[in-house]
Write a protein that holds these residues in place. Structure first.
Motif, PDB file in Angstrom:
ATOM      1  N   TYR A 148       9.005  63.478  55.210  1.00 20.22           N
ATOM      2  CA  TYR A 148      10.299  63.183  54.599  1.00 20.22           C
ATOM      3  C   TYR A 148      10.988  62.039  55.338  1.00 20.22           C
ATOM      4  O   TYR A 148      10.945  61.962  56.574  1.00 20.22           O
ATOM      5  CB  TYR A 148      11.189  64.432  54.639  1.00 20.22           C
ATOM      6  N   VAL A 149      11.634  61.165  54.584  1.00 22.82           N
ATOM      7  CA  VAL A 149      12.404  60.055  55.152  1.00 22.82           C
ATOM      8  C   VAL A 149      13.884  60.382  55.015  1.00 22.82           C
ATOM      9  O   VAL A 149      14.392  60.557  53.893  1.00 22.82           O
ATOM     10  CB  VAL A 149      12.077  58.731  54.431  1.00 22.82           C
ATOM     11  N   ASP A 150      14.596  60.479  56.158  1.00 24.27           N
ATOM     12  CA  ASP A 150      16.015  60.824  56.099  1.00 24.27           C
ATOM     13  C   ASP A 150      16.866  59.596  55.775  1.00 24.27           C
ATOM     14  O   ASP A 150      16.331  58.479  55.607  1.00 24.27           O
ATOM     15  CB  ASP A 150      16.475  61.498  57.403  1.00 24.27           C
ATOM     16  N   HIS A 151      18.192  59.785  55.683  1.00 25.84           N
ATOM     17  CA  HIS A 151      19.073  58.706  55.238  1.00 25.84           C
ATOM     18  C   HIS A 151      19.126  57.540  56.236  1.00 25.84           C
ATOM     19  O   HIS A 151      19.585  56.453  55.890  1.00 25.84           O
ATOM     20  CB  HIS A 151      20.485  59.246  54.988  1.00 25.84           C
ATOM     21  N   LYS A 152      18.640  57.767  57.458  1.00 24.68           N
ATOM     22  CA  LYS A 152      18.600  56.694  58.456  1.00 24.68           C
ATOM     23  C   LYS A 152      17.236  55.998  58.485  1.00 24.68           C
ATOM     24  O   LYS A 152      17.008  55.103  59.295  1.00 24.68           O
ATOM     25  CB  LYS A 152      18.909  57.254  59.838  1.00 24.68           C
ATOM     26  N   GLY A 153      16.322  56.405  57.613  1.00 25.96           N
ATOM     27  CA  GLY A 153      15.009  55.777  57.547  1.00 25.96           C
ATOM     28  C   GLY A 153      13.979  56.388  58.468  1.00 25.96           C
ATOM     29  O   GLY A 153      12.847  55.898  58.540  1.00 25.96           O
ATOM     30  N   ASN A 154      14.337  57.461  59.164  1.00 22.43           N
ATOM     31  CA  ASN A 154      13.394  58.115  60.066  1.00 22.43           C
ATOM     32  C   ASN A 154      12.469  59.048  59.292  1.00 22.43           C
ATOM     33  O   ASN A 154      12.927  59.805  58.439  1.00 22.43           O
ATOM     34  CB  ASN A 154      14.147  58.910  61.135  1.00 22.43           C
ATOM     35  N   GLU A 155      11.185  58.993  59.616  1.00 24.46           N
ATOM     36  CA  GLU A 155      10.217  59.869  58.957  1.00 24.46           C
ATOM     37  C   GLU A 155       9.940  61.089  59.829  1.00 24.46           C
ATOM     38  O   GLU A 155       9.691  60.966  61.027  1.00 24.46           O
ATOM     39  CB  GLU A 155       8.915  59.125  58.690  1.00 24.46           C
ATOM     40  N   THR A 156      10.016  62.270  59.220  1.00 24.43           N
ATOM     41  CA  THR A 156       9.745  63.503  59.955  1.00 24.43           C
ATOM     42  C   THR A 156       8.791  64.378  59.144  1.00 24.43           C
ATOM     43  O   THR A 156       8.649  64.202  57.929  1.00 24.43           O
ATOM     44  CB  THR A 156      11.041  64.304  60.219  1.00 24.43           C
ATOM     45  N   GLU A 157       8.135  65.277  59.851  1.00 27.37           N
ATOM     46  CA  GLU A 157       7.335  66.309  59.187  1.00 27.37           C
ATOM     47  C   GLU A 157       8.063  67.626  59.329  1.00 27.37           C
ATOM     48  O   GLU A 157       8.490  67.990  60.418  1.00 27.37           O
ATOM     49  CB  GLU A 157       5.945  66.413  59.823  1.00 27.37           C
ATOM     50  N   ARG A 158       8.211  68.352  58.225  1.00 27.08           N
ATOM     51  CA  ARG A 158       8.951  69.611  58.244  1.00 27.08           C
ATOM     52  C   ARG A 158       8.211  70.670  57.452  1.00 27.08           C
ATOM     53  O   ARG A 158       7.630  70.371  56.415  1.00 27.08           O
ATOM     54  CB  ARG A 158      10.350  69.430  57.628  1.00 27.08           C
ATOM     55  N   ASP A 159       8.271  71.893  57.937  1.00 21.67           N
ATOM     56  CA  ASP A 159       7.833  73.046  57.159  1.00 21.67           C
ATOM     57  C   ASP A 159       9.075  73.640  56.500  1.00 21.67           C
ATOM     58  O   ASP A 159      10.075  73.891  57.183  1.00 21.67           O
ATOM     59  CB  ASP A 159       7.171  74.094  58.048  1.00 21.67           C
ATOM     60  N   ILE A 160       9.028  73.829  55.198  1.00 21.22           N
ATOM     61  CA  ILE A 160      10.203  74.311  54.485  1.00 21.22           C
ATOM     62  C   ILE A 160       9.867  75.504  53.606  1.00 21.22           C
ATOM     63  O   ILE A 160       8.738  75.637  53.114  1.00 21.22           O
ATOM     64  CB  ILE A 160      10.861  73.206  53.626  1.00 21.22           C
ATOM     65  N   GLU A 161      10.860  76.380  53.420  1.00 19.22           N
ATOM     66  CA  GLU A 161      10.794  77.495  52.484  1.00 19.22           C
ATOM     67  C   GLU A 161      11.669  77.122  51.291  1.00 19.22           C
ATOM     68  O   GLU A 161      12.880  77.246  51.329  1.00 19.22           O
ATOM     69  CB  GLU A 161      11.306  78.777  53.139  1.00 19.22           C
ATOM     70  N   SER A 162      11.050  76.615  50.237  1.00 19.02           N
ATOM     71  CA  SER A 162      11.818  76.130  49.082  1.00 19.02           C
ATOM     72  C   SER A 162      12.500  77.280  48.357  1.00 19.02           C
ATOM     73  O   SER A 162      11.873  78.297  48.062  1.00 19.02           O
ATOM     74  CB  SER A 162      10.905  75.378  48.115  1.00 19.02           C
ATOM     75  N   MET A 163      13.781  77.104  48.055  1.00 24.16           N
ATOM     76  CA  MET A 163      14.570  78.124  47.364  1.00 24.16           C
ATOM     77  C   MET A 163      14.814  77.773  45.899  1.00 24.16           C
ATOM     78  O   MET A 163      14.963  78.645  45.054  1.00 24.16           O
ATOM     79  CB  MET A 163      15.923  78.304  48.058  1.00 24.16           C
ATOM     80  N   GLY A 164      14.909  76.481  45.602  1.00 22.35           N
ATOM     81  CA  GLY A 164      15.209  76.088  44.233  1.00 22.35           C
ATOM     82  C   GLY A 164      15.134  74.584  44.057  1.00 22.35           C
ATOM     83  O   GLY A 164      15.025  73.820  45.022  1.00 22.35           O
ATOM     84  N   ILE A 165      15.158  74.152  42.799  1.00 23.72           N
ATOM     85  CA  ILE A 165      15.134  72.732  42.428  1.00 23.72           C
ATOM     86  C   ILE A 165      16.315  72.477  41.506  1.00 23.72           C
ATOM     87  O   ILE A 165      16.624  73.299  40.644  1.00 23.72           O
ATOM     88  CB  ILE A 165      13.829  72.365  41.696  1.00 23.72           C
ATOM     89  N   PHE A 166      16.985  71.343  41.690  1.00 19.25           N
ATOM     90  CA  PHE A 166      18.080  71.030  40.783  1.00 19.25           C
ATOM     91  C   PHE A 166      18.168  69.527  40.544  1.00 19.25           C
ATOM     92  O   PHE A 166      17.652  68.726  41.322  1.00 19.25           O
ATOM     93  CB  PHE A 166      19.422  71.573  41.302  1.00 19.25           C
ATOM     94  N   LEU A 167      18.803  69.177  39.431  1.00 18.38           N
ATOM     95  CA  LEU A 167      18.984  67.788  39.029  1.00 18.38           C
ATOM     96  C   LEU A 167      20.445  67.426  39.214  1.00 18.38           C
ATOM     97  O   LEU A 167      21.333  68.124  38.727  1.00 18.38           O
ATOM     98  CB  LEU A 167      18.576  67.605  37.566  1.00 18.38           C
ATOM     99  N   LYS A 168      20.717  66.339  39.930  1.00 15.52           N
ATOM    100  CA  LYS A 168      22.089  65.913  40.174  1.00 15.52           C
ATOM    101  C   LYS A 168      22.148  64.391  40.130  1.00 15.52           C
ATOM    102  O   LYS A 168      21.401  63.715  40.838  1.00 15.52           O
ATOM    103  CB  LYS A 168      22.577  66.422  41.535  1.00 15.52           C
ATOM    104  N   ASP A 169      23.039  63.871  39.284  1.00 12.68           N
ATOM    105  CA  ASP A 169      23.219  62.418  39.178  1.00 12.68           C
ATOM    106  C   ASP A 169      21.885  61.700  38.966  1.00 12.68           C
ATOM    107  O   ASP A 169      21.580  60.695  39.608  1.00 12.68           O
ATOM    108  CB  ASP A 169      23.910  61.860  40.428  1.00 12.68           C
ATOM    109  N   TYR A 170      21.060  62.251  38.047  1.00  9.40           N
ATOM    110  CA  TYR A 170      19.785  61.653  37.647  1.00  9.40           C
ATOM    111  C   TYR A 170      18.717  61.702  38.732  1.00  9.40           C
ATOM    112  O   TYR A 170      17.683  61.060  38.617  1.00  9.40           O
ATOM    113  CB  TYR A 170      19.980  60.196  37.190  1.00  9.40           C
ATOM    114  N   HIS A 171      18.937  62.482  39.794  1.00 10.85           N
ATOM    115  CA  HIS A 171      17.940  62.618  40.850  1.00 10.85           C
ATOM    116  C   HIS A 171      17.607  64.091  41.064  1.00 10.85           C
ATOM    117  O   HIS A 171      18.479  64.950  40.973  1.00 10.85           O
ATOM    118  CB  HIS A 171      18.452  62.012  42.167  1.00 10.85           C
TER     119      HIS A 171
END
Length: 306
Positions: A148-171
């Motif tokens: 994942y690339v954060d808002h500062k441009g840094n790339e990280t690897e993360r393990d995540i437990e996804s809870m949901g997906i949503f659409l906001k402002d066309y994204h």
């Protein structure tokens, strides 16, 4: 909203035949008590939902029940149909076809449908691929690894437990429990470079999407508080102002200029939006944002000195 949830319960029971209250509560991210009230409301509205006891029990629609215009208007059903087709295009979910077919069965034959009414959700191929992976991880409660690339441009690897997906402002976004940060986080799908299966599973944590909203609004006990930025636009920018700001943030002056008062949580977020308007916006206050904007313009000028 309650009306959408009630409709969703009916469609799910048509689609999946039988569901437990706990599964419905997880699906709609509300308490089981809320589901009990919803089922009661549907029964009082004349929609026959029966409760079956036991380990294999749950709620299901009474045999022979057919949803017709007594419960939903034709326009409402067509709106659902168009929305589902747009979601299918945006996500690539093949199983939505079956749900669309079931919605079609609820609609009486209509000689013509208005082809001019369309709902198109923009998306990228990468987002569509990520949506399908994340959707499966939510269904299976499986941990996924993301680059994942954060808002500062840094790339990280993360393990995540996804809870949901949503659409906001066309994204598209996923909200998840991040095992790297040990807290709820929101991830923008266009910033996910790659996803990996970990073959690990999790027990869903007792969070709902409202917890994310509270965090974003600064209501979760965080020391971060919003600050107000006042912006001035000329009349020619009215369309852009309406596209980017809420009605209660906008004041139209008699001389044609437009004043916008917008709350932000970080100067960086404020700058990202303000800089997109170029020389068509003037910052009235606060002073810190004005100074940051001027420095940003100076830095841009330095890029073109040679």
């Amino acid at each position: 909203m309650k009306i959408e949830r009630l409709l969703g319960i009916i469609v799910l029971l048509i689609h999946r035949k039988r569901m437990k209250a706990v599964d419905l509560s997880r699906y709609f991210e509300v308490s089981e008590r809320t589901i009990y009230r919803d089922i009661d409301s549907l029964n009082r509205a004349g929609i026959p939902i029966v409760s079956l006891p036991g380990q294999e029990g749950g709620y299901e629609l009474m045999d022979g029940f057919k949803l017709d215009k007594k419960y939903l208007t034709l326009d409402e059903l067509l709106s659902i149909q168009w929305a589902l087709k747009s979601i299918e295009k945006a996500t690539g979910f093949e199983d939505i076809n079956e749900l669309i077919s079931k919605i079609n069965q609820l609609i009486d034959s209509v000689p013509t449908q208005d082809k001019n009414i369309q709902l198109q959700i923009s998306h990228s191929n990468n987002s569509s691929q990520h949506i399908q992976t994340i959707y499966k991880s939510i269904q299976n409660c499986s941990v996924i690894k993301i680059r994942y690339v954060d808002h500062k441009g840094n790339e990280t690897e993360r393990d995540i437990e996804s809870m949901g997906i949503f659409l906001k402002d066309y994204h598209w976004y996923t909200w998840a429990y991040c095992l790297l940060r040990n807290e709820l986080r929101v991830f923008k799908l266009t910033r996910i470079i790659e996803t990996y299966n970990t073959n690990r599973y999790f027990t869903r944590r007792p969070y709902t999407i409202e917890d994310i909203y509270e965090k974003e609004d600064g209501k979760s006990g965080s020391s971060i508080r919003p600050f107000t930025v006042c912006l001035q636009f000329s009349r020619e920018m009215r369309a852009h102002v309406l596209d980017n700001f809420q009605k209660d943030e906008i004041v139209n002056n008699p001389n044609g200029t437009i004043i916008v008062k917008k709350n932000y949580y970080t100067i960086d977020k404020a700058m990202t939006q303000i800089i997109s308007f170029g020389n068509k916006v003037r910052i009235i206050y606060p002073k810190e944002v004005i100074q940051k904007f001027i420095k940003c313009l100076d830095d841009i000028k330095k890029l073109y000195k040679d």
